[in-house]
Design an enzyme around this catalytic site. Structure first.
Site, mmCIF file in Angstrom:
data_model
loop_
_atom_site.group_PDB
_atom_site.id
_atom_site.type_symbol
_atom_site.label_atom_id
_atom_site.label_comp_id
_atom_site.label_asym_id
_atom_site.label_seq_id
_atom_site.Cartn_x
_atom_site.Cartn_y
_atom_site.Cartn_z
ATOM 1 N N GLY A 136 0.859 -1.205 0.000
ATOM 2 C CA GLY A 136 0.000 0.000 0.000
ATOM 3 C C GLY A 136 0.882 1.237 0.000
ATOM 4 N N SER B 167 1.701 3.636 -2.364
ATOM 5 C CA SER B 167 1.671 4.712 -3.369
ATOM 6 C C SER B 167 1.053 6.019 -2.886
ATOM 7 C CB SER B 167 0.899 4.223 -4.598
ATOM 8 O OG SER B 167 -0.380 3.756 -4.209
ATOM 9 N N GLY C 296 -0.868 8.224 0.833
ATOM 10 C CA GLY C 296 -1.187 8.240 2.260
ATOM 11 C C GLY C 296 -0.060 7.766 3.166
ATOM 12 N N ASP D 129 -2.690 -6.533 -7.706
ATOM 13 C CA ASP D 129 -3.543 -6.842 -6.566
ATOM 14 C C ASP D 129 -2.776 -7.495 -5.411
ATOM 15 O OD1 ASP D 129 -5.589 -7.317 -4.872
ATOM 16 O OD2 ASP D 129 -6.634 -8.782 -6.138
ATOM 17 N N ALA D 130 -2.578 -6.733 -4.355
ATOM 18 C CA ALA D 130 -1.842 -7.239 -3.184
ATOM 19 C C ALA D 130 -2.583 -8.383 -2.501
ATOM 20 C CB ALA D 130 -1.631 -6.110 -2.175
ATOM 21 N N LEU E 61 -2.581 -1.101 3.490
ATOM 22 C CA LEU E 61 -3.605 -1.168 2.439
ATOM 23 C C LEU E 61 -4.892 -0.510 2.914
ATOM 24 C CD1 LEU E 61 -3.758 -4.712 0.810
ATOM 25 C CD2 LEU E 61 -2.629 -2.665 -0.016
ATOM 26 N N ALA E 62 -5.559 0.176 2.005
ATOM 27 C CA ALA E 62 -6.930 0.639 2.258
ATOM 28 C C ALA E 62 -7.670 0.409 0.952
ATOM 29 C CB ALA E 62 -6.932 2.110 2.640
ATOM 30 N N TYR F 253 -17.109 4.832 13.101
ATOM 31 C CA TYR F 253 -15.752 4.309 12.899
ATOM 32 C C TYR F 253 -15.452 3.142 13.857
ATOM 33 C CZ TYR F 253 -11.119 3.876 11.170
ATOM 34 O OH TYR F 253 -10.003 3.334 10.571
ATOM 35 N N LEU G 100 -6.279 11.778 9.046
ATOM 36 C CA LEU G 100 -5.714 12.655 8.021
ATOM 37 C C LEU G 100 -6.450 12.494 6.715
ATOM 38 C CD1 LEU G 100 -1.864 12.389 8.448
ATOM 39 C CD2 LEU G 100 -3.204 14.459 8.397
#
Ligand code: NAD
Length: 394
Positions: free
Chosen positions: A48, A50, A52, A111-112, A139-140, A235, A273
């Site tokens: 993940g 790339s 954030g 695809d991770a 990852l998100a 959340y 964030l």
């Protein structure tokens, strides 16, 4: 091509390659301006990587500790007149900057969640680096295809037990409205846990161990969030919170496995964030703009790179035992959760409405941060210039 931002709801469908490179360079410059993290890991895999928190982790490890990095992400390259995604341009810029500095940098786009990606990465680690001593799982994703069953899971952002109503901000209309979210079904909870819980993280660590691609004393970390009362229903007590509970349980399981080899696994609770994923969570953007106003007024506002630099320099690699909370988590959300900050945010939350939102909240700061994610809004980038959009990953 001349590229302008095209914002649709909480996403921008264009990205600017020069602006993305500009914001990656800003992160690199920040890290270089800080003391070096000499104890930091030297061979790092970021899943993940790339945008954030993952991108920030890669930048801190590469430019703060001189680490060789491998990054996994799923981004779209440019096609005809369609720009690539911001994460693609960020990764091109990161790879170029790292290699210019003489740092090993290898990126995998795909695809991770698949077994194929895990095997390809493990083999490349064996071949080029022998092993890695740190794995960051950041990852998100809204969906996951299970690699063994083929089932597709889709995550939803909903309260778990009851419908929930609260204020929310509609940036396009400039309004504070009341939004009600229905309670999630049992299947929606299960799906969200399957996408954002810890199963895939564990599969990654198992694959790396099976291939002998984890160094002795290797560590792994994933990122979580807790947040305040006003976002708890959607959340932490919502579907995504159930996934984070699972992620945190997985950390304990992985910790037992890795401790046998002198390493460990942990979860870091980070600050709220603006990222591509977090802007999509109902109620959260209104909390962001109020929080930003309060933290700025106190001089304690942090962005992704500042959070992650602090995590690595002052928590993980500070040459002393890693400070943990009672649940065994690292906390860099300490400034966000300070009682004085939360008291002020709560008071503003009660007062905020369409008429006063621009005074009470930092809407402009949020909009700037949002545009920056896609490479727009930097005063020193010429957005009238004709730029090449088709940039290959090195
Ligand atoms: P982000 O959207 O900026 O980054 C997500 C990354 O995942 C990107 O690199 C994307 O390419 C990659 N990705 C998504 N699906 C993929 C797939 N199938 N295969 C390969 N790569 C894929 O997200 P973020 O906000 O930085 O979140 C990262 C982690 O930090 C998440 O676990 C999130 O819950 C956590 N976190 C975020 C916040 C916040 O406020 N943003 C706060 C605390 C914790």
């Amino acid at each position: 091509m001349i590229i302008q931002p095209k914002v649709r709801g909480f996403i921008c469908t264009t990205a600017h390659p020069v602006g993305c490179a500009r914001q990656v360079q800003e992160q690199i410059d920040f890290v270089k301006s800080k003391p070096r993290i000499s104890q930091g890991a030297k061979k790092v895999l970021v899943i993940g990587a790339s945008t954030g928190y993952g991108l920030a982790s890669r930048v801190v490890e590469a430019f703060g500790s001189g680490a060789a990095t491998m990054g996994v992400f799923w981004e779209r390259p440019a096609e005809d007149k369609r720009t690539a995604t911001a994460g693609w341009y960020n990764s091109v810029a990161f790879d170029q900057a790292a290699r210019k500095e003489g740092l090993y940098s290898q990126s995998f786009n795909g695809d991770a969640f698949s077994d194929e990606m895990k095997i390809a990465v493990a083999k490349k680690i064996k071949k080029d680096l022998v092993d890695v001593d740190l794995v960051i799982y950041s990852l998100a994703s809204p969906r996951r295809q299970h690699p063994r069953t083929g089932q597709i899971y889709k995550s939803v952002l909903r309260p778990k037990d009851y419908p929930y109503t609260n204020k929310s901000i509609d940036f396009e209309a400039g309004k504070v409205t009341e939004v009600t979210l229905p309670a999630a079904t049992a299947q929606e909870i299960e799906h969200t846990v399957a996408v954002m819980g810890g199963e895939d993280w564990e599969m990654w660590m198992d694959a790396l161990m099976e291939h002998g691609a984890l160094a002795h004393k290797a560590y792994t970390a994933a990122y979580s969030y807790i947040g305040p009362e006003v976002t708890t229903a959607v959340y932490r007590n919502g579907t995504i919170g159930a996934a984070k509970d699972h992620l945190e349980k997985t950390a304990k399981k992985l910790n037992e496995k890795l401790q046998q080899k002198g390493g460990g696994a942990l979860v870091s609770v980070n600050k709220a964030l603006v990222t591509q994923s977090s802007s999509a969570i109902p109620f959260i953007p209104l909390y962001f703009v109020l929080l930003k106003k309060v933290m700025k007024s106190k001089g304690i506002e942090e962005n992704c790179i500042q959070q992650i630099y602090r995590l690595f320099a002052e928590r993980l690699y500070a040459n002393k035992p890693i400070p943990l909370d009672e649940e065994g988590r690292v906390r860099v959300d300490d400034l966000e959760m300070r009682p004085d900050v939360q008291r002020e945010v709560q008071a503003l939350w009660e007062k905020v409405n369409t008429d006063n939102v621009k005074q009470l909240a930092d809407v402009q700061g949020y909009e700037e941060d949002f545009l920056h994610l896609f490479g727009f809004g930097f005063p020193d980038v010429d957005y009238h210039a004709d730029v090449e959009i088709d940039l290959p990953l090195p």
